[in-house]
Enzyme design. Structure first.
Site, PDB file in Angstrom:
ATOM      1  N   ARG A  46      52.070  27.141  12.707  1.00  0.00           N
ATOM      2  CA  ARG A  46      50.786  27.357  13.520  1.00  0.00           C
ATOM      3  C   ARG A  46      50.725  27.827  14.998  1.00  0.00           C
ATOM      4  O   ARG A  46      49.764  28.088  15.637  1.00  0.00           O
ATOM      5  CB  ARG A  46      50.561  25.774  13.687  1.00  0.00           C
ATOM      6  CG  ARG A  46      49.005  25.413  14.287  1.00  0.00           C
ATOM      7  CD  ARG A  46      48.396  24.024  13.887  1.00  0.00           C
ATOM      8  NE  ARG A  46      48.950  22.970  13.651  1.00  0.00           N
ATOM      9  CZ  ARG A  46      49.685  22.238  14.614  1.00  0.00           C
ATOM     10  NH1 ARG A  46      49.445  22.629  16.032  1.00  0.00           N
ATOM     11  NH2 ARG A  46      50.424  21.407  14.625  1.00  0.00           N
ATOM     12  N   TYR A  97      24.061  35.901  18.204  1.00  0.00           N
ATOM     13  CA  TYR A  97      24.325  35.692  16.886  1.00  0.00           C
ATOM     14  C   TYR A  97      24.332  34.188  16.562  1.00  0.00           C
ATOM     15  O   TYR A  97      24.612  33.224  17.587  1.00  0.00           O
ATOM     16  CB  TYR A  97      25.721  35.888  16.442  1.00  0.00           C
ATOM     17  CG  TYR A  97      26.187  35.337  15.287  1.00  0.00           C
ATOM     18  CD1 TYR A  97      25.535  35.637  13.859  1.00  0.00           C
ATOM     19  CD2 TYR A  97      27.333  34.274  15.175  1.00  0.00           C
ATOM     20  CE1 TYR A  97      26.029  34.709  12.856  1.00  0.00           C
ATOM     21  CE2 TYR A  97      27.746  33.712  14.220  1.00  0.00           C
ATOM     22  CZ  TYR A  97      26.984  33.991  13.046  1.00  0.00           C
ATOM     23  OH  TYR A  97      27.501  33.280  12.043  1.00  0.00           O
ATOM     24  N   ASP A 168      31.186  39.767  22.936  1.00  0.00           N
ATOM     25  CA  ASP A 168      31.435  39.908  21.406  1.00  0.00           C
ATOM     26  C   ASP A 168      31.140  41.306  20.925  1.00  0.00           C
ATOM     27  O   ASP A 168      30.000  41.770  21.071  1.00  0.00           O
ATOM     28  CB  ASP A 168      30.525  38.620  20.560  1.00  0.00           C
ATOM     29  CG  ASP A 168      30.376  38.599  19.382  1.00  0.00           C
ATOM     30  OD1 ASP A 168      30.816  39.700  18.675  1.00  0.00           O
ATOM     31  OD2 ASP A 168      30.135  37.814  18.611  1.00  0.00           O
ATOM     32  N   LYS A 193      33.898  41.405   9.690  1.00  0.00           N
ATOM     33  CA  LYS A 193      32.655  42.289   9.683  1.00  0.00           C
ATOM     34  C   LYS A 193      33.692  43.802   9.524  1.00  0.00           C
ATOM     35  O   LYS A 193      34.275  43.908   8.542  1.00  0.00           O
ATOM     36  CB  LYS A 193      32.020  42.342  10.781  1.00  0.00           C
ATOM     37  CG  LYS A 193      31.371  40.846  11.046  1.00  0.00           C
ATOM     38  CD  LYS A 193      30.536  40.387   9.715  1.00  0.00           C
ATOM     39  CE  LYS A 193      29.502  39.348   9.758  1.00  0.00           C
ATOM     40  NZ  LYS A 193      30.164  38.127  10.218  1.00  0.00           N
TER      41      LYS A 193
HETATM   42  N1  PLP Z   1      29.689  37.258  16.102  1.00  0.00           N
HETATM   43  C1  PLP Z   1      28.919  38.191  15.534  1.00  0.00           C
HETATM   44  C2  PLP Z   1      27.993  38.986  16.223  1.00  0.00           C
HETATM   45  C3  PLP Z   1      28.757  37.716  14.121  1.00  0.00           C
HETATM   46  O1  PLP Z   1      27.793  38.544  13.423  1.00  0.00           O
HETATM   47  C4  PLP Z   1      29.291  36.601  13.457  1.00  0.00           C
HETATM   48  C5  PLP Z   1      29.023  36.380  12.087  1.00  0.00           C
HETATM   49  O2  PLP Z   1      28.092  37.011  11.470  1.00  0.00           O
HETATM   50  C6  PLP Z   1      30.169  35.965  14.205  1.00  0.00           C
HETATM   51  C7  PLP Z   1      30.386  36.095  15.646  1.00  0.00           C
HETATM   52  C8  PLP Z   1      31.018  34.734  13.396  1.00  0.00           C
HETATM   53  O3  PLP Z   1      32.026  35.330  12.784  1.00  0.00           O
HETATM   54  P1  PLP Z   1      32.594  34.512  11.422  1.00  0.00           P
HETATM   55  O4  PLP Z   1      31.742  34.576  10.519  1.00  0.00           O
HETATM   56  O5  PLP Z   1      33.766  35.547  11.394  1.00  0.00           O
HETATM   57  O6  PLP Z   1      33.111  33.211  11.799  1.00  0.00           O
END
Ligand code: PLP
Length: 368
Positions: A46, A97, A168, A193
């Site tokens: 972990r 998001y 992000d 993604k």
């Molecule tokens: N940040 C953005 C811009 C996203 O589009 C997403 C998911 O769609 C996330 C974070 C969250 O990522 P995860 O689905 O891998 O937890």
């Protein structure tokens, strides 16, 4: 004589390869809950795993910092937020998001944080909101409105106020935008993604240049257990190798599709930072090396958008983004995205032949 730095395509292909005679070409998948004692990084699984280290070395090289692999993008974002003191103020785009906003709203109901949602395209408003804030959690381009934040200005303002700044970078990826170079303290990713790139895993990452922050984030990961599996990590690294190539192709497709959608009479608006009419066009050009492969466009209303989507044969109606395949998602159907125009469709442009994608979209718009 110093060697010129390698281009990002070359780094993606060559970084974190095991070395020495007889070494495997790809890092092994360490399916191991524990490791033999005596190593500083690998003991209990972990806390560290050799496959994570390979992925982290590679992503760290692309973003220009030290990376940590997480179970998901949300696990990485949650680790950042968990570093904050109780009742800390968090400044976030009103259009960030959904998951990020839902998490912050949930934490706010319990007094854990105070959320200040801002129009991230409005730099003076965002800077004013930074007063007394512990964290600026910014996204650019935003999901799904493709808004552009002036990252240099906001990250500078955050730094001046001792506000932790986190970007992000999921939509842009390090191929198109490197927030640590623009002044961010931490970059987070939904590796799910573009970096993973094949719609076959859920994965996240956080990257920083600050050793103290790195240690604190790593402690959060170990204590909370938001760790990725070794197989997912191996797949994420395999995806990363072709990230620049995939994104180049998808972006070239997106440029064509955005321009054509904009000309179509059924389309009311196209949101794509590569279009000269986009309000963030100049700022995007100053901080990104390309506008990316995400765009959104608006049809008359939700019913029209759903009927259009139902007519598509190639483009897949599915949430998520950044995969090889073109996907479409009417965002206002999701809890937390009620602010999104009802007829807005987010298009994650894939790497198919652009004329095949266009003929599917055009056919759908013509009603057949
Ligand atoms: N940040 C953005 C811009 C996203 O589009 C997403 C998911 O769609 C996330 C974070 C969250 O990522 P995860 O689905 O891998 O937890």
């Amino acid at each position: 004589m110093t060697e010129p730095p390698l281009h990002i395509e070359t780094v993606a292909v060559s970084v974190a390869r095991p070395e020495g005679p007889g070494a495997p070409f790809t890092p092994p998948v360490s399916f191991s809950a524990t490791f033999r004692s005596g190593h500083p990084d690998y003991n209990y699984g972990r806390a560290g795993n050799t496959t994570w280290s390979a992925f982290e070395e590679a992503l760290g090289a692309l973003e220009g910092g030290r990376a940590l692999a997480f179970a998901s993008g949300m696990a990485a974002i949650a680790a950042v937020i968990e570093m904050l003191p109780v009742a800390a103020v968090v400044v976030v785009p009103r259009s960030a998001y959904t998951g990020t906003r839902l998490l912050l709203a949930d934490l706010q109901t319990r007094g854990r944080v105070e959320m200040r949602a801002v129009d991230i395209t409005d730099t003076p408003e965002t800077v004013a909101a930074l007063d007394g804030a512990a964290l600026l959690l910014v996204e650019s381009p935003t999901n799904p409105l493709l808004e552009i934040a002036d990252l240099r200005a906001l990250l500078f303002a955050a730094h001046e106020r001792d506000t932790l700044s986190v970007v992000d970078n999921t939509f842009a990826t390090p191929v198109l935008q490197r927030p640590l170079e623009l002044g961010a303290d931490v970059v987070v990713h939904s590796v799910t993604k573009y970096i993973g790139g094949h719609s076959d895993l859920i994965f996240g990452a956080a990257i920083t240049r600050d050793d103290a922050l790195f240690d604190r984030l790593k402690a959060r990961r170990t204590l909370h257990g938001g760790i990725p599996g070794p197989m997912e990590t191996w797949l994420a690294l395999r995806g990363l190798r072709t990230l620049p190539l995939r994104l180049e192709k998808a972006q070239a497709n997106a440029r064509v599709l955005a321009a054509r959608l904009q000309e179509h009479p059924a389309v009311r608006a196209v949101h794509y930072p590569g279009l000269s009419g986009h309000p963030g066009f100049d700022i995007a050009a100053g901080q990104m090396s390309g506008p990316g492969a995400m765009l959104s466009f608006e049809l008359a209303d939700a019913e029209t958008a759903d009927a259009f989507t139902a007519r598509l044969r190639l483009v897949v109606d599915a949430t998520s983004l950044g995969g090889l395949e073109t996907t479409i998602d009417r965002r206002s159907r999701w809890v937390g995205d009620e602010h999104v125009p009802p007829g807005l469709l987010r298009l994650s442009v894939g790497i198919e032949h652009v004329e095949d994608i266009w003929s599917d979209l055009a056919g759908g718009l013509e009603g057949h």
